[in-house]
Write a protein that holds these residues in place. Structure first.
Motif, mmCIF file in Angstrom:
data_model
loop_
_atom_site.group_PDB
_atom_site.id
_atom_site.type_symbol
_atom_site.label_atom_id
_atom_site.label_comp_id
_atom_site.label_asym_id
_atom_site.label_seq_id
_atom_site.Cartn_x
_atom_site.Cartn_y
_atom_site.Cartn_z
ATOM 1 N N SER A 191 0.948 -1.098 -0.126
ATOM 2 C CA SER A 191 0.011 0.043 0.148
ATOM 3 C C SER A 191 0.788 1.256 -0.205
ATOM 4 N N ASP A 192 0.860 2.076 1.147
ATOM 5 C CA ASP A 192 1.681 3.393 1.216
ATOM 6 C C ASP A 192 2.885 3.262 1.588
ATOM 7 N N TRP A 193 3.440 1.862 1.814
ATOM 8 C CA TRP A 193 4.577 1.648 2.586
ATOM 9 C C TRP A 193 5.785 0.928 1.559
ATOM 10 N N MET A 194 6.988 1.108 1.684
ATOM 11 C CA MET A 194 8.054 0.458 0.948
ATOM 12 C C MET A 194 9.101 0.111 1.761
ATOM 13 N N VAL A 195 9.565 -0.980 1.470
ATOM 14 C CA VAL A 195 10.933 -1.419 2.093
ATOM 15 C C VAL A 195 12.018 -1.637 0.919
ATOM 16 N N CYS A 196 13.124 -0.991 1.275
ATOM 17 C CA CYS A 196 14.219 -1.350 0.390
ATOM 18 C C CYS A 196 15.562 -1.361 0.760
ATOM 19 N N GLY A 197 16.610 -1.904 0.233
ATOM 20 C CA GLY A 197 17.692 -2.090 0.874
ATOM 21 C C GLY A 197 18.767 -2.482 -0.427
ATOM 22 N N GLY A 198 20.017 -2.503 0.158
ATOM 23 C CA GLY A 198 21.471 -2.964 -0.874
ATOM 24 C C GLY A 198 22.494 -2.228 -0.327
ATOM 25 N N GLY A 199 22.944 -1.254 -0.834
ATOM 26 C CA GLY A 199 24.374 -0.581 -0.540
ATOM 27 C C GLY A 199 23.781 0.102 0.619
ATOM 28 N N VAL A 240 13.863 -8.979 -0.011
ATOM 29 C CA VAL A 240 12.834 -8.499 1.098
ATOM 30 C C VAL A 240 11.332 -8.499 0.628
ATOM 31 N N THR A 241 10.561 -9.019 1.590
ATOM 32 C CA THR A 241 9.256 -9.015 1.575
ATOM 33 C C THR A 241 8.276 -8.695 2.709
ATOM 34 N N PHE A 242 7.309 -8.324 2.640
ATOM 35 C CA PHE A 242 6.139 -8.073 3.651
ATOM 36 C C PHE A 242 5.647 -9.357 4.093
ATOM 37 N N TYR A 243 5.329 -10.061 5.309
ATOM 38 C CA TYR A 243 4.781 -10.908 5.603
ATOM 39 C C TYR A 243 4.030 -10.733 6.954
#
Length: 328
Positions: A217-225, A251-254
């Motif tokens: 929905s209005d949320w995002m999770v991200c990563g890497g460097g 990464v995933t929402f659960y």
């Protein structure tokens, strides 16, 4: 032959996974261009033997690595260097692994063969979005096989895609350090978040690349460097920085958790507040993909699988421990 196969397994990397529409089988694609099909129902059975954890069928799908896979209600789609192929699940399970079709996006020159390492289904449009080494997102109509548009904005290799179904918008992340949001109705970029420019997320020693992202929905999770970070999309604000040093690759929402994996053996379970709930070790030294089997048709096969820098796919029947491993 046995020595060669043993060496192959030793140097194997599993890049991609996809669950069959019935939920009872798992496809895994490796760096040698092979796809192996495992029977989850047989491996999870109370009468399972060691043989149940081996592939029911293995076939050569691409000349190079199988970077990404997704499943429709009938087909398994796989991506390699410069091409996407389709296989019918019903034929695969009969061990008739003849490709249904192959498509190559319109590249700028005939000499260009970039990796396609991200595939994303858009069910409402019956379309497939693919991205990778040519810095563009290509949209393909699954009914006609035609490429309908190219979304341009990234200045470097694209690693990952995610779908905001309600909007409908697609998020993409790559080597240029940006997460870009695209409106599928207008084919325009509507938002750009340059994660590495935010001091609290930035980790210059690891680089600016975005290797994984997911949205809810209005949320995002991200990563890497940059650090693994939870963002509020409407305000482009980082709300939670997860205290994980190693770069994350998936990464995933659960439910009320965020699951992540990357360098290191563990599948990490995070609360939205940033607290690390658990780290569950697997058998691979590094993880590249997680797959949650949530097909309602096969509740008995509801598992999390994790794969990466080995010939094994770890199976977690609950999130607390690794139950067993499937093996190429």
């Amino acid at each position: 032959v046995e020595v060669f196969q043993a060496l192959q397994r030793l140097h194997m990397t599993i890049f991609s996974q996809s669950v069959s529409p019935c939920g009872k089988f798992l496809a895994a694609g490796n760096n040698y261009g092979q796809i192996a099909i495992f029977s989850l129902s047989a491996a999870l059975s109370s009468e399972a033997k060691e043989e149940s954890k081996k592939p029911v069928v293995t076939f050569q799908a691409h000349d190079g690595p199988v970077y990404s896979m997704v499943s429709t209600d009938r087909q398994l789609l796989s991506a390699g260097d410069g091409e996407v192929k389709s296989w019918l699940w019903v034929e695969i399970l009969k061990k008739g692994c003849k490709e249904l079709w192959r498509r190559q996006p319109p590249y700028r020159t005939s000499l260009e063969v970039p990796e396609i390492n991200a595939l994303l289904l858009v069910p409402k449009e019956n379309s497939l979005i693919l991205a990778g080494g040519d810095c563009q997102l290509h949209t393909m109509d699954l009914e006609t096989g035609a490429f309908t548009r190219a979304l341009r904005g990234h200045t470097d290799y694209i690693h990952c895609l995610a779908l905001r179904e309600r909007s409908p918008e697609v998020l993409s992340g790559g080597e240029d350090g940006a997460v870009r949001l695209w409106d599928l109705r207008t084919a325009k970029e509507v938002q750009t978040i340059e994660v590495y420019k935010h001091e609290e997320c930035s980790r210059p020693h690891n680089g600016r690349w975005i290797g994984c992202l997911a949205t809810d929905s209005d949320w995002m999770v991200c990563g890497g460097g940059p650090a693994l970070t939870l963002w509020h999309l409407r305000s482009s604000t980082p709300t939670t920085i997860f205290p994980m040093r190693a770069p994350q690759k998936h990464v995933t929402f659960y439910q009320d958790l965020i699951l992540s994996a990357g360098q290191g053996r563990c599948v990490n379970q995070w609360q939205l507040s940033g607290e690390l709930k658990a780290q569950v070790p697997g058998s691979s030294p590094g993880l590249l993909s997680l797959s949650l089997n949530q097909q309602p048709a096969a509740p008995e096969c509801k598992v999390l699988t994790a794969a990466g820098n080995s010939c094994r796919v770890d199976v977690f029947t609950n999130l607390g421990y690794r139950a067993f491993s499937l093996s190429f």
